[in-house]
Design an enzyme around this catalytic site. Structure first.
Site, short mmCIF file in Angstrom:
data_model
loop_
_atom_site.label_atom_id
_atom_site.label_comp_id
_atom_site.label_asym_id
_atom_site.label_seq_id
_atom_site.Cartn_x
_atom_site.Cartn_y
_atom_site.Cartn_z
CG ASN A 85 1.53 -5.85 -6.92
OD1 ASN A 85 0.86 -6.03 -7.94
ND2 ASN A 85 2.37 -4.84 -6.78
N PRO A 118 11.24 -14.33 1.25
CG PRO A 118 11.96 -15.35 3.21
CD PRO A 118 12.46 -14.64 2.00
NE ARG A 119 3.89 -8.99 1.44
CZ ARG A 119 4.12 -7.83 2.05
NH1 ARG A 119 5.30 -7.62 2.61
NH2 ARG A 119 3.19 -6.89 2.10
CD GLU A 133 -1.52 -2.36 1.85
OE1 GLU A 133 -0.29 -2.53 2.02
OE2 GLU A 133 -2.35 -3.23 2.16
#
Length: 441
Positions: free
Chosen positions: A338, A271-272, A68
């Site tokens: 995304n 990794p996120r 975001e």
């Protein structure tokens, strides 16, 4: 249930500052991200500021996490060019770091206050925003009600509504309408999102497309990129990025399946949540793989199996090291991540099937030929193998993804058009006050 009763419930929440919101949207109001906070700044969670309010018009922009934050960068740049002060709130240390790297001290960063009446009131009393802009799916009941009570315009930009959230709200239409009617404008990502916000009582609703398409390419340290490319040489590579728990192990198993067919194969796992890096490293080691971590500065040798991207803000580096990218939270998680950044950086995009949160982006990429979905680890291994073996197909997917993203552009312009009635008066006010200060000197 009557509308009067719904409003009474909401009024009770406002007075009590209740933390339990499972009745409205399945949300529990304590926005505390365990393990993702700056403990030295925890007072900001309770609405206690760490900076004075600047003079002149001020807009509060909220972006929960990294995605975001990146999405609203272009919007923030436009607001800053008009001389408007910005207080940017985010929810995690990672997003705060991104804000610092991209915007520096041109904005005031604070951690978002808890969605409780005392915290929100304290925050609003200090900052006195002229406009509140929330990104994507930030529907916080107490915050919305307090802004509404103070008649502060609030706009949701890049708005999206997941399947689960929409069904939860539809079951409680009076509660939904009592909240969503407080939004001055919703600028939705897609026609589906826009229709959902309209059905829940939002007026007006504009469809802009995805703001993430109009962001600049993820930055990269050119020296680091050159060094990494030199270390990798001509080895075949693929990446698993924004992975969630369980997907790193799948990536390791894919590597084991393919390394005999593709000698020298290097798999890049990102990794996120980088704080999981040590646990991921151990999990991959248990598969018998040799790991080089980015944080450890370990050299990529000829026998290195996995480059573990356990750093913050370097996705631009990792994606530039490969032409094939699997995007996570789509095999073992739900909602997806995304896919636009990988497509923008010329990678063939692969993903699991659980991409509900980015359905519109994936639909366009798949239809354009820039992305493919896989059901499981076995199918992922087959897709990576196919793309490594077929340069023409791989280059075709890369080009198709890039073209599709270019065709999706324009969301920022449409968002600014929708925001014009709220922003233009503030720009004029900022200019008048600036001229007045100049005359006083």
């Amino acid at each position: 249930m009557s509308e009067v009763w719904a409003r009474a419930i909401l009024a009770t929440y406002r007075l009590a500052g209740a933390a339990a919101y499972p009745l409205i949207g399945g949300y529990i109001g304590w926005r505390v991200n365990k393990g993702k906070e700056d403990r030295a700044r925890r007072h900001e969670r309770y609405g206690r500021p760490s900076r004075p309010r600047p003079h002149g018009p001020l807009i509060w922009v909220h972006a929960a996490s990294v995605g975001e934050t990146v999405a609203v960068l272009g919007l923030i740049e436009h607001l800053l060019s008009g001389g408007i002060n910005i207080v940017l709130t985010t929810g995690t240390v990672t997003s705060a770091s991104v804000a610092s790297e991209r915007l520096g001290d041109r904005v005031i960063h604070q951690y978002v206050p808890l969605d409780l009446k005392p915290a929100i009131s304290r925050f609003l009393n200090h900052w006195r925003p002229d406009l509140a802009i929330m990104a994507e799916s930030e529907i916080w009941p107490m915050t919305i009600l307090e802004l509404g009570a103070r008649r502060i315009p609030q706009v949701l930009v890049n708005g999206r509504m997941s399947d689960r959230s929409f069904e939860n709200w539809r079951k409680r239409p009076y509660l939904a309408e009592a909240l969503f009617e407080n939004l001055s404008h919703v600028v939705a990502q897609s026609e589906v999102d826009g229709e959902r916000f309209s059905k829940l009582g939002s007026r007006p609703v504009t469809v802009s497309g995805n703001l993430k398409v109009d962001t600049a390419l993820p930055p990269v340290d050119d020296v680091a990129l050159s060094q990494m490319r030199a270390a990798i040489g001509h080895r075949p590579t693929w990446a698993a990025v924004s992975t969630h728990d369980g997907e790193e192990k799948i990536a390791g198993e894919v590597h084991l399946k393919l390394k005999r067919r593709h000698p020298g194969l290097l798999s890049i796992v990102v990794p996120r949540h980088p704080e999981r890096g040590e646990a991921v490293k151990e999990e991959l080691r248990e598969l018998g793989l040799k790991i080089a971590t980015r944080t450890g500065g370990e050299r990529i040798g000829p026998d290195t199996d996995i480059l573990l991207g356990d750093t913050i803000g370097e996705m631009g580096l990792y994606l530039r090291l490969t032409e094939i990218a699997f995007v996570g939270r789509s095999l073992t998680g739900e909602g997806g991540q995304n896919p636009l950044e990988p497509a923008m950086l010329d990678t063939a995009v692969l993903s699991g099937c659980n991409v509900q949160n980015f359905r519109d982006s994936y639909r366009k990429l798949i239809n354009g030929g820039g992305a493919r979905l896989v059901r499981d680890g076995q199918m992922l291994a087959g897709a990576v193998n196919f793309l490594l073996n077929n340069e023409e197909k791989r280059k075709g997917m890369m080009a198709a993804g890039h073209t599709t993203v270019a065709e999706m552009s324009g969301a920022l312009t449409r968002t600014l058009t929708a925001l014009e009635p709220y922003i233009h008066p503030l720009i004029l006010q900022a200019r008048l006050e600036g001229n007045h200060r100049d005359e006083m000197r």
